[in-house]
Every structure is written in C-alpha cells, then in structure tokens.
Motif scaffolding. Structure first.
Motif, PDB file in Angstrom:
ATOM      1  N   ARG A 233       0.760  -1.233   0.002  1.00  7.74           N
ATOM      2  CA  ARG A 233      -0.157   0.058  -0.013  1.00  7.74           C
ATOM      3  C   ARG A 233       0.841   1.192  -0.187  1.00  7.74           C
ATOM      4  O   ARG A 233       0.572   2.445  -0.615  1.00  7.74           O
ATOM      5  N   SER A 234       2.031   1.292   0.666  1.00  3.00           N
ATOM      6  CA  SER A 234       2.913   2.665   1.045  1.00  3.00           C
ATOM      7  C   SER A 234       3.763   2.668  -0.212  1.00  3.00           C
ATOM      8  O   SER A 234       4.356   1.506  -0.683  1.00  3.00           O
ATOM      9  N   ASP A 235       4.169   3.862  -0.695  1.00  2.00           N
ATOM     10  CA  ASP A 235       5.197   3.958  -1.494  1.00  2.00           C
ATOM     11  C   ASP A 235       6.441   3.563  -0.966  1.00  2.00           C
ATOM     12  O   ASP A 235       7.376   2.816  -1.768  1.00  2.00           O
ATOM     13  N   ARG A 236       6.755   3.594   0.190  1.00  2.99           N
ATOM     14  CA  ARG A 236       8.074   2.977   0.688  1.00  2.99           C
ATOM     15  C   ARG A 236       8.154   1.482   0.579  1.00  2.99           C
ATOM     16  O   ARG A 236       9.250   1.004   0.066  1.00  2.99           O
ATOM     17  N   ALA A 237       7.206   0.529   0.564  1.00  5.85           N
ATOM     18  CA  ALA A 237       6.997  -0.726   0.848  1.00  5.85           C
ATOM     19  C   ALA A 237       7.220  -1.129  -1.012  1.00  5.85           C
ATOM     20  O   ALA A 237       7.887  -1.923  -1.297  1.00  5.85           O
ATOM     21  N   LYS A 238       6.507  -0.251  -1.690  1.00 11.29           N
ATOM     22  CA  LYS A 238       6.776  -0.456  -3.007  1.00 11.29           C
ATOM     23  C   LYS A 238       7.999  -0.487  -3.851  1.00 11.29           C
ATOM     24  O   LYS A 238       8.818  -1.193  -4.427  1.00 11.29           O
ATOM     25  N   ASP A 239       8.604   0.820  -3.161  1.00  6.44           N
ATOM     26  CA  ASP A 239      10.084   0.934  -3.552  1.00  6.44           C
ATOM     27  C   ASP A 239      11.025  -0.011  -3.155  1.00  6.44           C
ATOM     28  O   ASP A 239      12.100  -0.506  -3.987  1.00  6.44           O
ATOM     29  N   PHE A 240      10.867  -0.353  -1.655  1.00  7.73           N
ATOM     30  CA  PHE A 240      11.532  -1.637  -1.344  1.00  7.73           C
ATOM     31  C   PHE A 240      11.369  -2.927  -2.015  1.00  7.73           C
ATOM     32  O   PHE A 240      12.390  -3.363  -2.453  1.00  7.73           O
ATOM     33  N   LEU A 241      10.319  -3.209  -2.317  1.00  3.00           N
ATOM     34  CA  LEU A 241       9.894  -4.453  -3.018  1.00  3.00           C
ATOM     35  C   LEU A 241      10.620  -4.198  -4.673  1.00  3.00           C
ATOM     36  O   LEU A 241      11.052  -5.481  -5.094  1.00  3.00           O
ATOM     37  N   SER A 242      10.458  -3.356  -5.187  1.00  4.06           N
ATOM     38  CA  SER A 242      10.922  -3.178  -6.468  1.00  4.06           C
ATOM     39  C   SER A 242      12.458  -3.378  -6.385  1.00  4.06           C
ATOM     40  O   SER A 242      13.014  -3.830  -7.508  1.00  4.06           O
ATOM     41  N   LYS A 243      13.151  -2.972  -5.668  1.00  6.48           N
ATOM     42  CA  LYS A 243      14.581  -3.008  -5.416  1.00  6.48           C
ATOM     43  C   LYS A 243      15.027  -4.517  -5.116  1.00  6.48           C
ATOM     44  O   LYS A 243      15.899  -4.963  -5.822  1.00  6.48           O
ATOM     45  N   ILE A 244      14.079  -5.138  -4.289  1.00  5.35           N
ATOM     46  CA  ILE A 244      14.886  -6.625  -4.110  1.00  5.35           C
ATOM     47  C   ILE A 244      14.242  -7.676  -4.572  1.00  5.35           C
ATOM     48  O   ILE A 244      14.958  -8.666  -4.986  1.00  5.35           O
ATOM     49  N   LEU A 245      13.024  -7.377  -5.235  1.00 10.84           N
ATOM     50  CA  LEU A 245      12.675  -8.741  -6.129  1.00 10.84           C
ATOM     51  C   LEU A 245      13.051  -8.696  -7.675  1.00 10.84           C
ATOM     52  O   LEU A 245      12.799  -9.525  -8.154  1.00 10.84           O
TER      53      LEU A 245
END
Length: 247
Positions: A233-245
């Motif tokens: 839901r959050s931009d922070r989580a989206k950003d984090f997941l896009s980097k690690i996944l």
C-alpha cells in the motif's frame, strides 16, 4: 493461533543519542503466529526484535509478554529470557564446549534441570534440526549453517513460549541459508510463536502469517504475505520490493 496476544508493544520509543530508532511502535504477536519483519537497513528491525526480550532497553512505551510487563532486571528478567528464545546472526556458541554441551547448558545452569533428562531432550532437538551426528564435535568443526541449527536447538532446549530471530541467515554462505530456513519453516508449521527479522523474502512469503514492513523506525504497513507482496500500500514498501524482487 489464539485471540490473546503473547507479545504486545505499545507506543515504544528508542533513541541512540539523537537517532530516533523506534518511533511510537505498536505491535501485537499472537500465540502460534509467525511475524516476519522486513525493511531497508537502518529501519529499526533488529532494535525492535532485541527490545522484546530487553536486550535493548526502551526509552518509553510498554512491552508486555504473556500478560506481564517486561521486568527491568534481576531474576525476573532472567526468567523472561528463558521463555523467549533468541537466535542471532552470529551463532554465539561456546567454542570450548561440544555441540551437545552447548544445547544442554541453559536448562542445566539456568533452570537447574536434571542433566540426564536434558541430555535426552538435547539429543532429540539435534535430531530435529538434522545434526544429531555432530553432537560430540565442537563449533569450529561445523559449517555456519550447522552452527546456526545448533543455536536454534539451544534456544528450543529452554522450551520457550516464543522465539526471536535477528537476521539468522545473514552471516551464512548462500548455500547454507536453505538448511536453516528449512528448520525455521518446520517450527512455524508446528505452531511456534516467532518474530523473524530477515531479508529472505521467500521465507516471508511462505512461512509468515503476517509481514510487518518497517522504515525509518516506524511500522509503515502490515499485511498477510500474499497481500503485501502483491499489493503493497505504501510508496516506501513498493520502492523496497521493486529493488529487492528484481535481483
């Protein structure tokens, strides 16, 4: 899982000097629940994990375990720590004691249990984590993955009500990570209450009941794994997941 939470953090704050590492953190963990805490480095994950058994004292807020506030020190704190097992990224085994002696130490020394009974339990636990054949060896004779499995058996020997894992695979060579995660996944299936700080997204996806995402000392969002990984839901989580996944 039962309705009554085993671990409750309310408005928990922690500073290291000017650095506000935990900011008004609220979190409840129910019996039998596996909560995986993820987030970028420096987000407060390990501090949160260590606060639960008071390895890291907090500045304000409350933490209760099994309905009781965390004791400040002394015998009551030692008793609490025997009920909350901790597995660190460095294995913290005693180099001069055999694997079996390492696992037996807590119940015999802290709980004053009968050594013959503890020995049987320790051997059964080493069997459970797949290293019974190494019982008479010393830590230096084992691989990192084997040492971490000993550390898990040692935590289980105290028959804890919950287990805390602080990045348990981050010091391991990649080929050893799987064997440790396998043990942790089987504990999760058996209903052990677990709080796991990890970078292993596969474990978070498959073994967690709930994923807690932290950034900048705060819990930004929490959700069931399928929901979190598919629809952060959050931009922070989206950003984090896009980097690690993508790696």
């Amino acid at each position: 899982m039962t309705d009554e939470p085993l671990i409750v953090l309310e408005k928990v704050n922690k500073w290291f000097g000017p650095l506000h590492v935990l900011q008004d953190v609220d979190l409840s963990v129910h019996r039998g629940e596996v909560v995986v805490v993820i987030g970028p480095s420096g987000s407060g994950k390990s501090t949160l994990c260590r606060a639960i058994n008071r390895l890291e004292p907090i500045n304000s807020g409350t933490i209760t375990f099994d309905g009781r506030p965390l004791p400040a020190e002394g015998r009551a704190l030692a008793r609490l720590r025997s009920e909350v097992g901790m597995v660190f990224q460095s294995f913290n085994l005693f180099a001069h004691k055999t694997i079996l002696q390492n696992v037996m130490l807590g119940p015999v020394k802290v709980r004053k249990e009968n050594s013959a009974a503890v020995r049987d339990r320790a051997l059964a636990l080493l069997e459970r984590v797949g290293i019974a054949s190494q019982a008479e060896k010393y830590p230096a004779q084992l691989s990192g993955g084997q040492q971490q499995r000993v550390a898990i058996a040692r935590a289980l020997a105290m028959q804890p009500k919950a287990l805390l894992f602080d990045e348990p695979t981050s010091a391991l060579d990649p080929e050893m990570v799987g064997e440790v995660l396998e043990v942790m996944t089987s504990l999760a299936r058996e209903g052990m209450t677990m709080v796991v700080v990890t970078h292993e997204m596969g474990f978070a996806r498959h073994a967690a009941n709930r994923v807690v995402f932290m950034a900048d000392g705060q819990i930004v969002e929490e959700a069931e794994p399928a929901e979190f990984f598919a629809h952060p839901r959050s931009d922070r989580a989206k950003d984090f997941l896009s980097k690690i996944l993508t790696h």
